[in-house]
Design a protein around this motif. Sequence first.
Motif, PDB file in Angstrom:
ATOM      1  N   LYS A   5       8.104  -2.326 -10.114  1.00 19.17           N
ATOM      2  CA  LYS A   5       6.931  -2.656 -10.826  1.00 19.17           C
ATOM      3  C   LYS A   5       5.745  -2.538  -9.641  1.00 19.17           C
ATOM      4  O   LYS A   5       5.895  -2.680  -8.404  1.00 19.17           O
ATOM      5  N   LYS A   6       4.330  -2.378  -9.852  1.00 21.56           N
ATOM      6  CA  LYS A   6       3.300  -2.149  -9.196  1.00 21.56           C
ATOM      7  C   LYS A   6       3.050  -3.658  -8.775  1.00 21.56           C
ATOM      8  O   LYS A   6       3.034  -4.658  -9.244  1.00 21.56           O
ATOM      9  N   PRO A   7       2.767  -3.563  -7.244  1.00 23.50           N
ATOM     10  CA  PRO A   7       2.153  -4.980  -6.756  1.00 23.50           C
ATOM     11  C   PRO A   7       0.912  -5.401  -7.283  1.00 23.50           C
ATOM     12  O   PRO A   7       0.078  -4.603  -7.583  1.00 23.50           O
ATOM     13  N   SER A   8       0.624  -6.609  -7.243  1.00 19.59           N
ATOM     14  CA  SER A   8      -0.778  -7.172  -7.384  1.00 19.59           C
ATOM     15  C   SER A   8      -1.295  -7.695  -6.107  1.00 19.59           C
ATOM     16  O   SER A   8      -0.675  -7.986  -5.375  1.00 19.59           O
ATOM     17  N   ILE A   9      -2.477  -7.193  -5.989  1.00 16.11           N
ATOM     18  CA  ILE A   9      -3.270  -7.354  -4.779  1.00 16.11           C
ATOM     19  C   ILE A   9      -4.546  -8.251  -5.007  1.00 16.11           C
ATOM     20  O   ILE A   9      -5.231  -8.373  -4.024  1.00 16.11           O
ATOM     21  N   ASN A  10      -4.691  -8.782  -6.067  1.00 17.14           N
ATOM     22  CA  ASN A  10      -5.535  -9.622  -6.561  1.00 17.14           C
ATOM     23  C   ASN A  10      -5.729 -11.157  -5.570  1.00 17.14           C
ATOM     24  O   ASN A  10      -6.680 -11.655  -5.524  1.00 17.14           O
ATOM     25  N   HIS A  11      -4.649 -11.340  -4.979  1.00 11.43           N
ATOM     26  CA  HIS A  11      -4.673 -12.713  -4.119  1.00 11.43           C
ATOM     27  C   HIS A  11      -5.140 -12.599  -2.891  1.00 11.43           C
ATOM     28  O   HIS A  11      -4.949 -13.369  -1.825  1.00 11.43           O
ATOM     29  N   PHE A  12      -5.461 -11.205  -2.382  1.00 16.51           N
ATOM     30  CA  PHE A  12      -5.531 -10.756  -1.002  1.00 16.51           C
ATOM     31  C   PHE A  12      -7.072 -11.265  -0.731  1.00 16.51           C
ATOM     32  O   PHE A  12      -8.126 -11.200  -1.444  1.00 16.51           O
ATOM     33  N   HIS A  13      -7.165 -11.927   0.518  1.00 18.88           N
ATOM     34  CA  HIS A  13      -8.380 -12.529   1.013  1.00 18.88           C
ATOM     35  C   HIS A  13      -8.476 -11.658   2.487  1.00 18.88           C
ATOM     36  O   HIS A  13      -7.685 -11.519   3.032  1.00 18.88           O
ATOM     37  N   ILE A  14      -9.757 -11.867   2.844  1.00 16.46           N
ATOM     38  CA  ILE A  14      -9.833 -11.601   4.523  1.00 16.46           C
ATOM     39  C   ILE A  14      -9.261 -12.361   5.422  1.00 16.46           C
ATOM     40  O   ILE A  14      -9.304 -13.565   5.031  1.00 16.46           O
ATOM     41  N   TRP A  15      -8.421 -11.930   6.162  1.00 20.94           N
ATOM     42  CA  TRP A  15      -7.894 -12.735   7.378  1.00 20.94           C
ATOM     43  C   TRP A  15      -8.545 -13.473   8.068  1.00 20.94           C
ATOM     44  O   TRP A  15      -9.615 -13.166   8.681  1.00 20.94           O
ATOM     45  N   GLY A  16      -8.365 -14.885   8.017  1.00 16.75           N
ATOM     46  CA  GLY A  16      -9.248 -15.866   8.895  1.00 16.75           C
ATOM     47  C   GLY A  16     -10.324 -16.326   7.955  1.00 16.75           C
ATOM     48  O   GLY A  16     -11.247 -17.237   8.529  1.00 16.75           O
ATOM     49  N   VAL A  25       0.734  -1.121  -0.055  1.00 12.91           N
ATOM     50  CA  VAL A  25      -0.050   0.060   0.062  1.00 12.91           C
ATOM     51  C   VAL A  25       1.032   1.388   0.034  1.00 12.91           C
ATOM     52  O   VAL A  25       2.110   1.289   0.668  1.00 12.91           O
ATOM     53  N   PRO A  26       0.594   2.401  -0.677  1.00 13.81           N
ATOM     54  CA  PRO A  26       1.194   3.664  -0.797  1.00 13.81           C
ATOM     55  C   PRO A  26       1.452   4.230   0.616  1.00 13.81           C
ATOM     56  O   PRO A  26       0.706   4.030   1.739  1.00 13.81           O
ATOM     57  N   THR A  27       2.521   4.804   0.888  1.00  9.02           N
ATOM     58  CA  THR A  27       3.168   5.491   2.172  1.00  9.02           C
ATOM     59  C   THR A  27       2.664   7.219   1.832  1.00  9.02           C
ATOM     60  O   THR A  27       2.534   7.543   0.805  1.00  9.02           O
ATOM     61  N   LYS A  28       2.792   7.670   3.163  1.00  5.04           N
ATOM     62  CA  LYS A  28       2.510   9.241   2.855  1.00  5.04           C
ATOM     63  C   LYS A  28       3.762  10.074   2.458  1.00  5.04           C
ATOM     64  O   LYS A  28       3.667  10.997   1.676  1.00  5.04           O
ATOM     65  N   ALA A  29       4.871   9.404   2.917  1.00  5.45           N
ATOM     66  CA  ALA A  29       6.153  10.043   2.638  1.00  5.45           C
ATOM     67  C   ALA A  29       6.342   9.912   0.812  1.00  5.45           C
ATOM     68  O   ALA A  29       6.747  11.085   0.180  1.00  5.45           O
ATOM     69  N   VAL A  30       5.996   8.828   0.222  1.00  2.00           N
ATOM     70  CA  VAL A  30       6.234   8.794  -1.066  1.00  2.00           C
ATOM     71  C   VAL A  30       4.970   8.129  -1.792  1.00  2.00           C
ATOM     72  O   VAL A  30       4.235   7.277  -1.182  1.00  2.00           O
ATOM     73  N   ASN A  31       4.746   8.664  -2.822  1.00  2.08           N
ATOM     74  CA  ASN A  31       3.109   8.050  -3.709  1.00  2.08           C
ATOM     75  C   ASN A  31       3.459   6.829  -4.312  1.00  2.08           C
ATOM     76  O   ASN A  31       2.780   6.592  -5.314  1.00  2.08           O
ATOM     77  N   LYS A  32       4.475   5.865  -3.624  1.00  6.42           N
ATOM     78  CA  LYS A  32       4.499   4.583  -4.383  1.00  6.42           C
ATOM     79  C   LYS A  32       4.532   3.669  -3.049  1.00  6.42           C
ATOM     80  O   LYS A  32       4.724   4.250  -1.794  1.00  6.42           O
ATOM     81  N   THR A  33       4.232   2.316  -3.063  1.00  5.12           N
ATOM     82  CA  THR A  33       4.323   1.426  -2.288  1.00  5.12           C
ATOM     83  C   THR A  33       5.924   0.989  -2.282  1.00  5.12           C
ATOM     84  O   THR A  33       6.845   1.260  -3.023  1.00  5.12           O
ATOM     85  N   PRO A  34       6.326   0.468  -0.860  1.00  2.00           N
ATOM     86  CA  PRO A  34       7.690   0.172  -0.611  1.00  2.00           C
ATOM     87  C   PRO A  34       8.036  -1.101  -1.711  1.00  2.00           C
ATOM     88  O   PRO A  34       9.113  -1.086  -2.205  1.00  2.00           O
ATOM     89  N   TYR A  35       6.983  -1.979  -2.098  1.00  2.00           N
ATOM     90  CA  TYR A  35       7.287  -3.015  -3.062  1.00  2.00           C
ATOM     91  C   TYR A  35       7.636  -2.155  -4.431  1.00  2.00           C
ATOM     92  O   TYR A  35       8.689  -2.873  -5.182  1.00  2.00           O
ATOM     93  N   GLU A  36       6.910  -1.239  -4.830  1.00  2.00           N
ATOM     94  CA  GLU A  36       7.317  -0.623  -6.054  1.00  2.00           C
ATOM     95  C   GLU A  36       8.823  -0.024  -6.117  1.00  2.00           C
ATOM     96  O   GLU A  36       9.686  -0.171  -7.013  1.00  2.00           O
ATOM     97  N   LEU A  37       9.225   0.378  -4.912  1.00  2.00           N
ATOM     98  CA  LEU A  37      10.578   1.054  -4.662  1.00  2.00           C
ATOM     99  C   LEU A  37      11.621   0.149  -4.710  1.00  2.00           C
ATOM    100  O   LEU A  37      12.818  -0.010  -5.329  1.00  2.00           O
ATOM    101  N   TRP A  38      11.302  -1.029  -4.125  1.00  2.00           N
ATOM    102  CA  TRP A  38      12.089  -2.445  -4.193  1.00  2.00           C
ATOM    103  C   TRP A  38      12.271  -3.090  -5.498  1.00  2.00           C
ATOM    104  O   TRP A  38      13.510  -3.137  -6.184  1.00  2.00           O
ATOM    105  N   ILE A  39      11.227  -3.506  -6.162  1.00  2.00           N
ATOM    106  CA  ILE A  39      10.917  -4.165  -7.241  1.00  2.00           C
ATOM    107  C   ILE A  39      10.918  -3.560  -8.557  1.00  2.00           C
ATOM    108  O   ILE A  39      11.568  -3.879  -9.639  1.00  2.00           O
TER     109      ILE A  39
END
Length: 76
Positions: free
Chosen positions: A46-57, A30-44
Amino acid sequence: MVRSMISHSSLHESLWGEALKIAVHILNRVPTKAVNKTPYELWIGKKPSINHFHIWGCPAEACPYRPHERKLDSRT
């Protein structure tokens, strides 16, 4: 975040370590306030995929690990 994940699910408190891993996984995508990118984008780079997210539990199916099984072997 971990405390709220565990309290809003029906899972046992002993799974707090797994909840922590999932929370870090979510926060890295998820994006941070300091930078308008996600930590994943800064490291890798490219934009991360969140299609695999499900509700915890939520209910899920687990497939048993079979190292001797080949890709095209019959599963029945």
